[in-house]
Design a protein around this motif. Sequence first.
Motif, PDB file in Angstrom:
ATOM      1  N   ASN A 506       0.851  -1.176   0.000  1.00 38.94           N
ATOM      2  CA  ASN A 506       0.000   0.000   0.000  1.00 38.94           C
ATOM      3  C   ASN A 506       0.897   1.239   0.000  1.00 38.94           C
ATOM      4  OD1 ASN A 506      -2.379  -1.485   0.120  1.00 38.94           O
ATOM      5  ND2 ASN A 506      -2.250  -1.667   2.342  1.00 38.94           N
ATOM      6  N   VAL A 507       0.793   2.040  -1.052  1.00 34.38           N
ATOM      7  CA  VAL A 507       1.682   3.196  -1.233  1.00 34.38           C
ATOM      8  C   VAL A 507       0.865   4.480  -1.138  1.00 34.38           C
ATOM      9  CG1 VAL A 507       3.302   4.340  -2.787  1.00 34.38           C
ATOM     10  CG2 VAL A 507       3.200   1.853  -2.720  1.00 34.38           C
ATOM     11  N   ASP A 508       1.317   5.380  -0.283  1.00 33.93           N
ATOM     12  CA  ASP A 508       0.691   6.693  -0.154  1.00 33.93           C
ATOM     13  C   ASP A 508       1.199   7.586  -1.282  1.00 33.93           C
ATOM     14  OD1 ASP A 508      -0.262   9.157   0.501  1.00 33.93           O
ATOM     15  OD2 ASP A 508       0.449   9.145   2.576  1.00 33.93           O
ATOM     16  N   LEU A 509       0.352   7.837  -2.269  1.00 36.08           N
ATOM     17  CA  LEU A 509       0.781   8.620  -3.434  1.00 36.08           C
ATOM     18  C   LEU A 509       1.201  10.027  -3.068  1.00 36.08           C
ATOM     19  CD1 LEU A 509      -1.594   7.750  -6.417  1.00 36.08           C
ATOM     20  CD2 LEU A 509       0.828   7.250  -6.177  1.00 36.08           C
ATOM     21  N   TYR A 510       0.510  10.623  -2.107  1.00 31.79           N
ATOM     22  CA  TYR A 510       0.842  12.004  -1.724  1.00 31.79           C
ATOM     23  C   TYR A 510       2.257  12.073  -1.164  1.00 31.79           C
ATOM     24  CZ  TYR A 510       0.440  16.626   0.385  1.00 31.79           C
ATOM     25  OH  TYR A 510       0.648  17.942   0.708  1.00 31.79           O
ATOM     26  N   ARG A 511       2.588  11.098  -0.344  1.00 31.12           N
ATOM     27  CA  ARG A 511       3.929  11.075   0.229  1.00 31.12           C
ATOM     28  C   ARG A 511       4.987  10.871  -0.854  1.00 31.12           C
ATOM     29  NH1 ARG A 511       5.780   6.482   4.459  1.00 31.12           N
ATOM     30  NH2 ARG A 511       5.512   5.259   2.568  1.00 31.12           N
ATOM     31  N   VAL A 512       4.698   9.977  -1.785  1.00 32.36           N
ATOM     32  CA  VAL A 512       5.647   9.752  -2.887  1.00 32.36           C
ATOM     33  C   VAL A 512       5.828  11.020  -3.705  1.00 32.36           C
ATOM     34  CG1 VAL A 512       6.034   8.477  -5.018  1.00 32.36           C
ATOM     35  CG2 VAL A 512       5.176   7.285  -3.011  1.00 32.36           C
ATOM     36  N   ALA A 513       4.710  11.697  -4.020  1.00 26.63           N
ATOM     37  CA  ALA A 513       4.779  12.901  -4.854  1.00 26.63           C
ATOM     38  C   ALA A 513       5.589  13.998  -4.181  1.00 26.63           C
ATOM     39  CB  ALA A 513       3.377  13.390  -5.177  1.00 26.63           C
ATOM     40  N   THR A 514       5.279  14.290  -2.903  1.00 26.15           N
ATOM     41  CA  THR A 514       5.976  15.382  -2.220  1.00 26.15           C
ATOM     42  C   THR A 514       7.453  15.074  -2.004  1.00 26.15           C
ATOM     43  OG1 THR A 514       5.222  14.431  -0.112  1.00 26.15           O
ATOM     44  CG2 THR A 514       3.910  16.222  -1.064  1.00 26.15           C
ATOM     45  N   SER A 515       7.751  13.811  -1.716  1.00 25.10           N
ATOM     46  CA  SER A 515       9.160  13.443  -1.524  1.00 25.10           C
ATOM     47  C   SER A 515       9.940  13.553  -2.829  1.00 25.10           C
ATOM     48  CB  SER A 515       9.262  12.022  -0.974  1.00 25.10           C
ATOM     49  OG  SER A 515       8.595  11.916   0.264  1.00 25.10           O
ATOM     50  N   THR A 516       9.311  13.141  -3.925  1.00 22.22           N
ATOM     51  CA  THR A 516       9.997  13.219  -5.219  1.00 22.22           C
ATOM     52  C   THR A 516      10.220  14.658  -5.633  1.00 22.22           C
ATOM     53  OG1 THR A 516       8.846  11.186  -5.837  1.00 22.22           O
ATOM     54  CG2 THR A 516       9.962  12.383  -7.586  1.00 22.22           C
ATOM     55  N   ILE A 517       9.270  15.511  -5.327  1.00 19.78           N
ATOM     56  CA  ILE A 517       9.443  16.938  -5.652  1.00 19.78           C
ATOM     57  C   ILE A 517      10.674  17.501  -4.957  1.00 19.78           C
ATOM     58  CG2 ILE A 517       8.410  19.226  -5.289  1.00 19.78           C
ATOM     59  CD1 ILE A 517       5.689  17.908  -5.820  1.00 19.78           C
ATOM     60  N   PRO A 540      -5.090   8.911  -3.358  1.00 24.36           N
ATOM     61  CA  PRO A 540      -5.452   7.628  -2.745  1.00 24.36           C
ATOM     62  C   PRO A 540      -4.218   6.833  -2.341  1.00 24.36           C
ATOM     63  CG  PRO A 540      -5.479   7.417  -5.108  1.00 24.36           C
ATOM     64  CD  PRO A 540      -5.115   8.858  -4.818  1.00 24.36           C
ATOM     65  N   CYS A 541      -4.487   5.748  -1.676  1.00 27.34           N
ATOM     66  CA  CYS A 541      -3.455   4.759  -1.402  1.00 27.34           C
ATOM     67  C   CYS A 541      -3.554   3.705  -2.501  1.00 27.34           C
ATOM     68  CB  CYS A 541      -3.680   4.136  -0.031  1.00 27.34           C
ATOM     69  SG  CYS A 541      -2.401   2.965   0.466  1.00 27.34           S
ATOM     70  N   VAL A 542      -2.458   3.479  -3.225  1.00 26.47           N
ATOM     71  CA  VAL A 542      -2.483   2.541  -4.337  1.00 26.47           C
ATOM     72  C   VAL A 542      -1.711   1.281  -3.975  1.00 26.47           C
ATOM     73  CG1 VAL A 542      -2.697   4.355  -6.065  1.00 26.47           C
ATOM     74  CG2 VAL A 542      -0.423   3.564  -5.413  1.00 26.47           C
ATOM     75  N   TYR A 543      -2.025   0.231  -4.705  1.00 21.00           N
ATOM     76  CA  TYR A 543      -1.360  -1.049  -4.480  1.00 21.00           C
ATOM     77  C   TYR A 543      -0.316  -1.223  -5.569  1.00 21.00           C
ATOM     78  CZ  TYR A 543      -0.839  -5.972  -3.238  1.00 21.00           C
ATOM     79  OH  TYR A 543      -0.333  -7.175  -2.835  1.00 21.00           O
ATOM     80  N   ALA A 544       0.942  -0.920  -5.238  1.00 26.20           N
ATOM     81  CA  ALA A 544       1.995  -0.919  -6.248  1.00 26.20           C
ATOM     82  C   ALA A 544       3.347  -1.036  -5.559  1.00 26.20           C
ATOM     83  CB  ALA A 544       1.921   0.362  -7.077  1.00 26.20           C
ATOM     84  N   ASP A 545       4.383  -1.050  -6.370  1.00 25.56           N
ATOM     85  CA  ASP A 545       5.759  -1.081  -5.874  1.00 25.56           C
ATOM     86  C   ASP A 545       6.216   0.346  -5.600  1.00 25.56           C
ATOM     87  OD1 ASP A 545       8.733  -1.018  -5.983  1.00 25.56           O
ATOM     88  OD2 ASP A 545       8.499  -3.162  -6.316  1.00 25.56           O
ATOM     89  N   GLU A 546       6.519   0.648  -4.358  1.00 23.47           N
ATOM     90  CA  GLU A 546       6.825   2.029  -3.973  1.00 23.47           C
ATOM     91  C   GLU A 546       8.075   2.557  -4.674  1.00 23.47           C
ATOM     92  OE1 GLU A 546       6.904   4.674   0.111  1.00 23.47           O
ATOM     93  OE2 GLU A 546       7.488   2.565   0.204  1.00 23.47           O
ATOM     94  N   VAL A 652      -6.151   1.241  -7.213  1.00 24.49           N
ATOM     95  CA  VAL A 652      -6.293   1.699  -5.837  1.00 24.49           C
ATOM     96  C   VAL A 652      -6.173   0.507  -4.898  1.00 24.49           C
ATOM     97  CG1 VAL A 652      -7.893   2.754  -4.198  1.00 24.49           C
ATOM     98  CG2 VAL A 652      -7.685   3.666  -6.500  1.00 24.49           C
ATOM     99  N   SER A 653      -5.559   0.735  -3.740  1.00 27.27           N
ATOM    100  CA  SER A 653      -5.410  -0.331  -2.756  1.00 27.27           C
ATOM    101  C   SER A 653      -6.776  -0.823  -2.298  1.00 27.27           C
ATOM    102  CB  SER A 653      -4.612   0.186  -1.561  1.00 27.27           C
ATOM    103  OG  SER A 653      -4.633  -0.751  -0.515  1.00 27.27           O
ATOM    104  N   PRO A 654      -6.904  -2.104  -2.016  1.00 30.80           N
ATOM    105  CA  PRO A 654      -8.192  -2.601  -1.512  1.00 30.80           C
ATOM    106  C   PRO A 654      -8.579  -1.963  -0.188  1.00 30.80           C
ATOM    107  CG  PRO A 654      -6.502  -4.334  -1.522  1.00 30.80           C
ATOM    108  CD  PRO A 654      -5.927  -3.158  -2.228  1.00 30.80           C
ATOM    109  N   TYR A 655      -7.586  -1.341   0.511  1.00 32.27           N
ATOM    110  CA  TYR A 655      -7.871  -0.625   1.751  1.00 32.27           C
ATOM    111  C   TYR A 655      -7.684   0.861   1.507  1.00 32.27           C
ATOM    112  CZ  TYR A 655      -6.989  -5.290   3.550  1.00 32.27           C
ATOM    113  OH  TYR A 655      -7.017  -6.634   3.762  1.00 32.27           O
ATOM    114  N   SER A 656      -8.640   1.670   1.904  1.00 35.12           N
ATOM    115  CA  SER A 656      -8.499   3.110   1.797  1.00 35.12           C
ATOM    116  C   SER A 656      -7.499   3.593   2.828  1.00 35.12           C
ATOM    117  CB  SER A 656      -9.845   3.806   2.023  1.00 35.12           C
ATOM    118  OG  SER A 656     -10.257   3.608   3.358  1.00 35.12           O
ATOM    119  N   LEU A 657      -7.104   4.852   2.736  1.00 37.64           N
ATOM    120  CA  LEU A 657      -6.156   5.408   3.700  1.00 37.64           C
ATOM    121  C   LEU A 657      -6.716   5.332   5.117  1.00 37.64           C
ATOM    122  CD1 LEU A 657      -4.718   8.511   1.845  1.00 37.64           C
ATOM    123  CD2 LEU A 657      -3.525   6.426   2.458  1.00 37.64           C
ATOM    124  N   THR A 658      -8.034   5.574   5.242  1.00 36.22           N
ATOM    125  CA  THR A 658      -8.645   5.530   6.572  1.00 36.22           C
ATOM    126  C   THR A 658      -8.557   4.126   7.149  1.00 36.22           C
ATOM    127  OG1 THR A 658     -10.153   7.269   5.904  1.00 36.22           O
ATOM    128  CG2 THR A 658     -10.740   6.009   7.868  1.00 36.22           C
TER     129      THR A 658
END
Length: 1014
Positions: A506-517, A540-546, A652-658
Amino acid sequence: MANKKNSKKTIILFILIVMVVLSAARVGWIYSHKLPSTPEIQNGVLDLTDWSFSDHGVVALNGDWEYYPNTFLTPKETGNYVAESIYSSVPSNWEYQLSTDEEQLAYGYGTYRLQINLPNRDSNIYGIRVSNAIAAANVFINGELVSSINEPSRSPVANITDRGPFFGNFYTEEQTLDVVIHLSNFNIPFFKGLTEPVTFGLEEDVFKHHNESATLQAIISIMIFLHAVYAIILLIIGKGEFRTAIIYYGLMLLFYGTGNLIDDNVVVQLPIPMEISYKLLLLIFINTLMALLLFVKKIYAITHRSFHFFTITYILIVLGIVFAPFHLYTYLGLIIFPFYAIATIYLFIQSFRYILIGKEGSIFILLFICSYTSNSVWGFLIKMDIATIPYYPFDFLLVVVFITLWLFKQQIVMMRTNKEQKIELQHQDKKKDAFLAHTSHEIRNPLYAIINIAQVLLRESNHMTSEEKEKLKALINTGNQLTHTLNDMLNISRIKENKIKINRINVDLYRVATSTIGLIKYQAAAKNVTIHVDNRENFPCVYADEILITRIFFNLLDNAVKYTEEGSIYVSSDIKEGIAYITIQDTGIGISDEKLSKLFKPYETSNERSFTTSGIGLGLYLCKELIKLNNGSIKIESTLGKGTSVIFTLPVSPYSLTEVNQGNEEIISSFNFQENVLTRKRAAIKFLGRILIVDDDHINLHTLTYLLENKYDVVTAVDGKKALENLKGQTFDLVISDIMMPAMSGYELTEKIREQYTISQLPILLLTALHEIEDIEHGFQVGANDYITKPVNYVELEARIDALIMLKNSVNKQLQTEAAWYQAQMQPHFLFNTLNAIISLSEIDQSRMIDLLESFTDFLRRSFHFSNSSELVSMNEELSLAKSYANIMETRFQKLNVVWDVPTDLEGLIPPLTIQPLVENAINHGILNHRSDGTVSITITENNDHYSVSISDNGVGMDKEYVKQILDYNTSEGLGVSNTNRRLKQLYNQELIIVSELNKGTTISFSIPKNSNK
């Protein structure tokens, strides 16, 4: 040589055989269409009384007709001809001079007459066909006009349009027919009389004979046009070396088919004057030949200059056809016929030559030329009235068939070649990938050496000019860009070899985006490009390789910055039916529609503008492949000059961020279950260091806490802001921070910490899922001491933590030892002067002597005490050492006055040798260097959470440059002040505050926490 001669003979023999076969076929066609023998026309009379039309069919009216030159006999004159007649053979040319103009023997008019005695039978409908009427003709039967072409005249008439054979039918009950043909020609200089047969018979037989030739001619023309269309289609959809040759082939067919329609039976009558019609026909013939020459030239790639002869001659002939007067066309034939002959010989020679060298398909070209030559030769014989032949279709047909066979042959060769090339290309592609991977590995080492050398030079650039520094920075940036390209090349090789492992979480896209910036913000800032990220709740939280998702974001953002000279980049996300749609939109130069379709191919770039950093076109291709590995897709929308939007999808991850956070709470509670046990254990633990762990992922925080809290004193923070707040009020031996955090990334947190602490004062260990060298290098550039990649191995983590804390402690120990050594290294003249003062006072003031001796004894004892090498001592112990030194100096120097404003109940701890060196510095460098008396004041103020310490004097003072110098550990002549400053900074993040003014004095102050046990 003998084999070559034999080959030449074989080819020549083959050509001869082909020409003989084609001629034999033509002769066979002539005999198969030869009309039956009829009674001979004698003295203008044909006797058919014994003829059966139903058995023998059409009759050719060949023989001696009555001919009346320069006379149009009218039907009324039938049986009472007063004009002088002669007998003229039909078909043939005029047999006498029609005009006094010797140059134009073909022009004139006259009447042909024939009497036909029909067989004794019932009346019937008959037909008559005139194959060639020159310019104008009327056919009368028994005084009635039955057929005509144009209108015969006794003088030249304009607007003569129709050409070719014509047909008429009539009904008669009479047994004798009087056939009268009026003929005139003032237009065609190369036709002379009835040069082709006149046929007669029953109406249906004559019509059939007339219609067969015209229909066959139309069919052949349609076939030729269809092949021309086929050639045009090949031209439109095809590519390759024969593209130009097909153009000439198509033109040749168009000319060929058009000429076939308006020649011989004249299937299509053009509504233009006859002279222009003949000019057009002649242009078509010559253009057909030229197109054929160019076709052969292209397929054989002929380049020698001999072809210029044909081009020049062709131009001269075309100019002659267009501009020469029509009555001189007979002389134009003196150029056209040799041109045809030379061109035909040339075509045979070239085909002969390329067959010898083994050119693919040359045999079909030779057969094609043979068919064309056969058709041209027989056409020449017909035009010259040497042979009379019904329409023959097969030479035309064979021309098309042989070229079609050649095209099929080329297609077969091309398919075979493509198959071979495909196999070879696949082999070469594998070799290329292996070469790129190997080369990338080989280049990395010298490239890193170049970057490292440049960085060393930049750090030691005090002697360099600003221009030289900028060049070094440019060199480093270029090296980093090349490193990025090498990594892309290696990743492409891994993808093709299926060596990339997918670790979906489960990957937090927002965290990935801000860190990459954070990785590219400096590059964007240098181009005045701002990067905006949508609200966190929209990601969202996606199901992928971080790791792969981070690489995708980096490549796409880097590409957006690269092609945006100035403007903005927007990163946003949306969710539709369980799919996350991530959009990276820029206001850059945009991409044309032509380029859009190619961008996802390897080594394709958007070259709308010239950029020095445009790369080699692997970024988008790599993104596409990595997104595909994560079950997503990517597309690009762009407007040239306005900007580009890259939209890619991820599941999207089967589990939401919440839900993920709720899951974290459950895991947290499971850790808290053992809280009491852990607390009891920790009470008896002596921690090896104090660690601040920063991570926005609660699972990671509690996992690390659980792993480390039995050995270290652990404090946690969920973001960079809270981490900085902790650092303000507490001291730590190590900071462990995740890189990818929202709001403030680990890189940014490291930069903030380094504004207050050096790498030895507070080590920083970065936790990262990124293992690319540029990511790790960026961490070191912003000030990290070390890094460790996720997932974390506990043994490795503990080893790195211990190493970093030992580093900090060793630096602290070094500073403490250095201070103790400095205190122990008392200058000999201080000892001698103090002893001399004791001896002197023994004679004049024993009470003061005793006080001085006690102070000196206490000072020596405390100076050599082992506690000076400890990290902390009591405030009272440090003050006692300082007071002993102050008493000694007051006793020795009457001008010195030391004032103490210190509380009596101080209970805090302080680094040893902190106050004493500062008091010593104030006395020796502040007061004793001053001519007048002076005072040193030591003040300690107790506050709620800290003690404020101040040492001031009214001595010589210092300027600002000297203040900087004594604080600088590297340049300070003495170690006392700078050492104290470094230890305070190391322990409490507090520096000495020095306020000084020349000839007015100096104040040195600092603060320490009351709870100074860290």
